[in-house]
Design a protein around this motif. Structure first.
Motif, short mmCIF file in Angstrom:
data_model
loop_
_atom_site.label_atom_id
_atom_site.label_comp_id
_atom_site.label_asym_id
_atom_site.label_seq_id
_atom_site.Cartn_x
_atom_site.Cartn_y
_atom_site.Cartn_z
N VAL A 1 0.86 -1.18 0.00
CA VAL A 1 0.00 0.00 0.00
C VAL A 1 0.90 1.23 0.00
CG1 VAL A 1 -1.79 1.29 1.22
CG2 VAL A 1 -1.82 -1.22 1.25
N VAL A 2 0.72 2.09 -0.99
CA VAL A 2 1.59 3.24 -1.16
C VAL A 2 0.79 4.54 -0.95
CG1 VAL A 2 3.10 4.47 -2.77
CG2 VAL A 2 3.02 1.97 -2.80
N ALA A 3 1.34 5.40 -0.10
CA ALA A 3 0.79 6.73 0.13
C ALA A 3 1.94 7.61 0.61
CB ALA A 3 -0.33 6.71 1.16
N GLU A 4 2.02 8.80 0.09
CA GLU A 4 3.12 9.70 0.46
C GLU A 4 2.98 10.22 1.89
OE1 GLU A 4 5.32 13.72 -1.18
OE2 GLU A 4 3.84 12.72 -2.43
N ASP A 5 1.76 10.53 2.31
CA ASP A 5 1.52 11.14 3.62
C ASP A 5 1.62 10.11 4.75
OD1 ASP A 5 0.62 12.63 5.79
OD2 ASP A 5 -1.45 12.78 5.07
N PRO A 6 2.54 10.29 5.70
CA PRO A 6 2.66 9.32 6.80
C PRO A 6 1.40 9.25 7.66
CG PRO A 6 4.21 11.16 7.10
CD PRO A 6 3.54 11.35 5.78
N GLN A 7 0.66 10.34 7.77
CA GLN A 7 -0.57 10.30 8.56
C GLN A 7 -1.64 9.46 7.86
OE1 GLN A 7 -1.37 14.49 9.11
NE2 GLN A 7 -0.20 14.54 11.02
N GLN A 8 -1.69 9.53 6.54
CA GLN A 8 -2.64 8.67 5.81
C GLN A 8 -2.24 7.21 5.98
OE1 GLN A 8 -2.87 8.91 1.49
NE2 GLN A 8 -5.00 8.25 1.54
N ARG A 9 -0.94 6.91 5.89
CA ARG A 9 -0.51 5.52 6.10
C ARG A 9 -0.90 5.03 7.49
NH1 ARG A 9 4.21 7.52 3.64
NH2 ARG A 9 5.42 7.28 5.56
N GLN A 10 -0.79 5.89 8.49
CA GLN A 10 -1.17 5.51 9.85
C GLN A 10 -2.67 5.25 9.95
OE1 GLN A 10 1.05 4.81 12.31
NE2 GLN A 10 -0.75 4.02 13.34
N ARG A 11 -3.48 6.08 9.31
CA ARG A 11 -4.94 5.86 9.32
C ARG A 11 -5.28 4.53 8.63
NH1 ARG A 11 -4.83 11.31 7.82
NH2 ARG A 11 -5.48 10.80 5.69
N ILE A 12 -4.58 4.24 7.54
CA ILE A 12 -4.81 2.98 6.82
C ILE A 12 -4.41 1.81 7.71
CG2 ILE A 12 -4.05 1.56 4.88
CD1 ILE A 12 -3.79 4.28 3.31
N CYS A 13 -3.28 1.93 8.38
CA CYS A 13 -2.82 0.89 9.29
C CYS A 13 -3.88 0.59 10.34
CB CYS A 13 -1.50 1.32 9.94
SG CYS A 13 -0.89 0.20 11.21
N GLN A 14 -4.40 1.63 10.97
CA GLN A 14 -5.44 1.46 12.00
C GLN A 14 -6.69 0.80 11.41
OE1 GLN A 14 -5.13 1.89 15.29
NE2 GLN A 14 -3.00 2.30 14.80
N ALA A 15 -7.08 1.21 10.21
CA ALA A 15 -8.26 0.63 9.57
C ALA A 15 -8.07 -0.85 9.29
CB ALA A 15 -8.59 1.39 8.29
N LEU A 16 -6.86 -1.23 8.89
CA LEU A 16 -6.58 -2.64 8.62
C LEU A 16 -6.61 -3.49 9.89
CD1 LEU A 16 -3.68 -2.19 6.04
CD2 LEU A 16 -5.99 -3.04 5.55
N TRP A 17 -6.14 -2.92 10.99
CA TRP A 17 -6.13 -3.65 12.26
C TRP A 17 -7.52 -3.77 12.86
CZ3 TRP A 17 -2.69 -6.93 13.69
CH2 TRP A 17 -1.36 -6.76 13.34
#
Length: 145
Positions: A33-49
């Motif tokens: 999963v690729v996204a430039e914004d680290p905050q978006q990656r963190q939100r995606i991480c939380q959604a996956l968990w």
């Protein structure tokens, strides 16, 4: 190579990605999963968990170690350190890896729709690239024109 264009209208990428990731896992593949914004990656991480009460999709971030063991790896780069053949671009900014992915999920919203259209036209001119367009309709993803 297959590219699936997902137009986000109702839900953000972090709401759509767990469903895509779950389907990738069901077929025994890994996902980058690729996204430039680290905050978006963190939100995606939380959604996956927190996909559901009894369900989660194990994932990790590049830089945390053991990237090669992650079924779902979140990164700002298109380098599949987890051996993924499937990639999801979560921020609406097209990019490709050094080696083409078998399948790419390209998520875009109203702010990046013109870039998505340009990407569609660019990919249409390439040989061996299948591309499909999906949109949200009544809470479901449906294939469109």
């Amino acid at each position: 190579m297959r590219v699936d264009f997902y137009q986000l209208s109702r839900d953000p990428a972090e709401a759509a990605l767990p469903l895509i990731a779950r389907n990738v896992m069901k077929v025994g593949e890994r996902l980058l999963v690729v996204a430039e914004d680290p905050q978006q990656r963190q939100r995606i991480c939380q959604a996956l968990w927190s996909l559901g009460e009894d369900t989660f999709l194990a994932n990790g971030m590049v830089g945390e170690g053991q990237e090669d063991r992650q079924p779902i790896l979140l990164s700002e780069a298109t380098e599949p350190l987890n051996g993924a053949k499937f990639m999801a671009i979560a921020d609406g900014r097209w990019r490709e890896g050094d080696t083409p992915f078998e399948r790419t999920f390209f998520l875009f919203d109203d702010a990046t729709v013109q870039h998505a259209r340009d990407t569609w036209r660019m990919l249409r001119s390439r040989e061996g690239v299948e591309h499909f367009y999906w949109k949200q309709e009544g809470g479901r993803w449906v294939q469109a024109g």
